[in-house]
Every structure is written in C-alpha cells, then in structure tokens.
Scaffold this active site. Sequence first.
Site, short mmCIF file in Angstrom:
data_model
loop_
_atom_site.label_atom_id
_atom_site.label_comp_id
_atom_site.label_asym_id
_atom_site.label_seq_id
_atom_site.Cartn_x
_atom_site.Cartn_y
_atom_site.Cartn_z
N ARG A 70 12.51 5.13 13.01
CA ARG A 70 11.27 5.89 12.89
C ARG A 70 10.33 5.60 14.08
NH1 ARG A 70 8.89 5.17 7.14
NH2 ARG A 70 7.69 6.99 7.85
N ARG A 90 5.03 11.00 -2.49
CA ARG A 90 4.68 10.66 -1.12
C ARG A 90 5.87 10.95 -0.20
NH1 ARG A 90 4.60 4.56 1.36
NH2 ARG A 90 3.76 5.14 3.39
N HIS A 102 12.54 -2.36 2.60
CA HIS A 102 12.00 -1.04 2.95
C HIS A 102 12.93 0.05 2.47
CE1 HIS A 102 9.10 -3.03 5.53
NE2 HIS A 102 10.10 -3.73 6.04
N LEU A 103 12.33 1.10 1.93
CA LEU A 103 13.14 2.26 1.56
C LEU A 103 13.74 2.92 2.79
CD1 LEU A 103 10.21 3.14 -0.60
CD2 LEU A 103 12.44 3.45 -1.65
N SER A 104 12.90 3.12 3.79
CA SER A 104 13.34 3.85 4.98
C SER A 104 13.93 2.89 6.01
CB SER A 104 12.17 4.61 5.59
OG SER A 104 11.17 3.71 6.06
N ARG A 158 6.75 1.13 13.83
CA ARG A 158 7.46 0.60 12.66
C ARG A 158 8.63 -0.31 13.05
NH1 ARG A 158 5.23 3.81 8.45
NH2 ARG A 158 4.78 5.91 9.21
N TYR A 211 10.93 9.05 1.64
CA TYR A 211 10.98 7.96 0.66
C TYR A 211 11.70 8.31 -0.64
CZ TYR A 211 7.54 5.89 3.82
OH TYR A 211 6.91 5.37 4.92
N HIS A 219 3.82 -4.32 9.61
CA HIS A 219 3.80 -4.17 11.06
C HIS A 219 2.64 -4.90 11.73
CE1 HIS A 219 6.77 -1.32 9.89
NE2 HIS A 219 5.91 -0.54 9.29
N ASP A 274 1.25 -15.46 7.10
CA ASP A 274 0.85 -16.84 6.81
C ASP A 274 1.01 -17.16 5.32
OD1 ASP A 274 0.28 -17.33 9.44
OD2 ASP A 274 -1.89 -17.22 9.24
N ALA A 328 2.95 -0.62 5.21
CA ALA A 328 2.51 -0.68 6.62
C ALA A 328 2.00 -2.06 7.02
CB ALA A 328 1.45 0.38 6.88
N GLU A 384 12.25 -9.11 2.62
CA GLU A 384 11.48 -7.95 3.09
C GLU A 384 12.31 -6.69 2.85
OE1 GLU A 384 10.08 -8.25 7.22
OE2 GLU A 384 10.27 -6.06 7.35
N ASN A 417 8.14 -5.27 -0.65
CA ASN A 417 7.95 -4.14 0.26
C ASN A 417 6.47 -4.14 0.66
OD1 ASN A 417 7.64 -1.81 1.68
ND2 ASN A 417 8.86 -0.55 0.29
N PRO A 455 0.79 -1.22 0.00
CA PRO A 455 0.00 0.00 0.00
C PRO A 455 0.82 1.28 0.00
CG PRO A 455 -0.12 -1.11 2.13
CD PRO A 455 0.53 -2.06 1.18
N ASN A 456 0.34 2.22 -0.77
CA ASN A 456 0.88 3.58 -0.88
C ASN A 456 2.18 3.69 -1.66
OD1 ASN A 456 -1.24 4.78 0.75
ND2 ASN A 456 -0.34 3.68 2.46
C1 DQA Z 1 8.01 1.24 4.18
C2 DQA Z 1 8.03 1.45 5.70
C3 DQA Z 1 6.64 1.24 6.30
O1 DQA Z 1 6.68 1.48 7.70
C4 DQA Z 1 5.64 2.21 5.67
O2 DQA Z 1 4.35 1.97 6.18
C5 DQA Z 1 5.66 2.16 4.19
C6 DQA Z 1 6.95 2.09 3.49
C7 DQA Z 1 9.37 1.60 3.53
O3 DQA Z 1 9.57 1.23 2.38
O4 DQA Z 1 10.20 2.28 4.15
O5 DQA Z 1 4.63 2.26 3.54
O6 DQA Z 1 7.76 -0.13 3.92
#
Ligand code: DQA
Length: 148
Positions: free
Chosen positions: A108, A19, A101-103, A112, A24, A81, A88, A78, A99, A75, A11-12
């Site tokens: 943070r 964003r 993540h950009l950040s 997270r 990011y 978390h 599953d 959210a 897994e 990725n 998502p997002n």
């Molecule tokens: C994220 C980190 C997550 O906490 C956040 O909800 C995202 C992006 C990252 O790529 O840093 O949507 O997965």
Amino acid sequence: MAHQILVLNGPNLNLLGTREPTVYGSDTLADILAELQELAAARGAELRDVQSNVEGELINALHDARAWADGVVFNPGAFTHYSYALRDAISAVELPVVETHLSNVHAREAFRHTSVLSAVCLGVVAGFGRHSYAVALDALVRHLDAKA
Ligand code: DQA
C-alpha cells in the site's frame, strides 16, 4: 492453565464491515472476534478484547494486561506507523505481542511500509484479511505452548 490473551484493536477498526470494504473486507469486528473466541476455546485459551480509537486507552489496556494476560494480538491501525508511545508501552509490559494487520501494508502507500512497533513485537502478520487475526492467535498460542 489456559493462556490468557488480549485482542487489542486500535483506531477505526470499530468501523470494520463498512470501512473501505475493498481493502478491509465486509466482516465486522464482532464477526472476527466471534471466530477468535471459537478458535481460542478449541485451543484452551481465553480471550478478552478491547478496541479504542484513543492512543492513551490502548496504552492503558497494555499496562492493565500485565496483571492478567500472557500475550496480545494487536492491530494498532495507523498508530503502527508513528506511535512511539505505543512502542514504549509494548517494550515496558514485556508481553509477547503479535502485530496484526488485515491488509498487506507493504503493498500500500509508502507511509504504511514503516512500522515503529514491529521491532518490539514477537512477530507480524499482515495481508490475510480477517484470517490475519486467526493466524496471529494461532502463532501466539503455539509460542506460549512452547514456553509452558
Ligand atoms: C491496518 C493497516 C493500517 O495501515 C491502517 O491505518 C489501519 C488498518 C490493517 O489492519 O490493515 O487502520 O492496521
């Protein structure tokens, strides 16, 4: 045979570029995927990508990947978390999942710092901005090469 890899974004992440660019970066998801396609081609791997804002569609993409993929760069946004359903699904498909993540999620907000997915993933890459994806892809290809 070329490794077949799913790049899965939750998502997002379709909003990357606009964003929260201070968190990011200003690259779009299309920019990142184009770089990954080049890296994959250079490594003899083939990529398909899926992005969805819907938990069930991410689960379906993981299920579908059983039929064709050797591994997944994921990725989960959210969902990382709190999604036991995605956890599953990762366990069920028995594919190596990185897994990604950009950040640096550990630098943070407290919510997270927990990932309910990491324990069922091959490994985790976080904090390198767009490069997190390249590092994750490289690590996954190395893992698959070592198994071949
Ligand atoms: C994220 C980190 C997550 O906490 C956040 O909800 C995202 C992006 C990252 O790529 O840093 O949507 O997965």
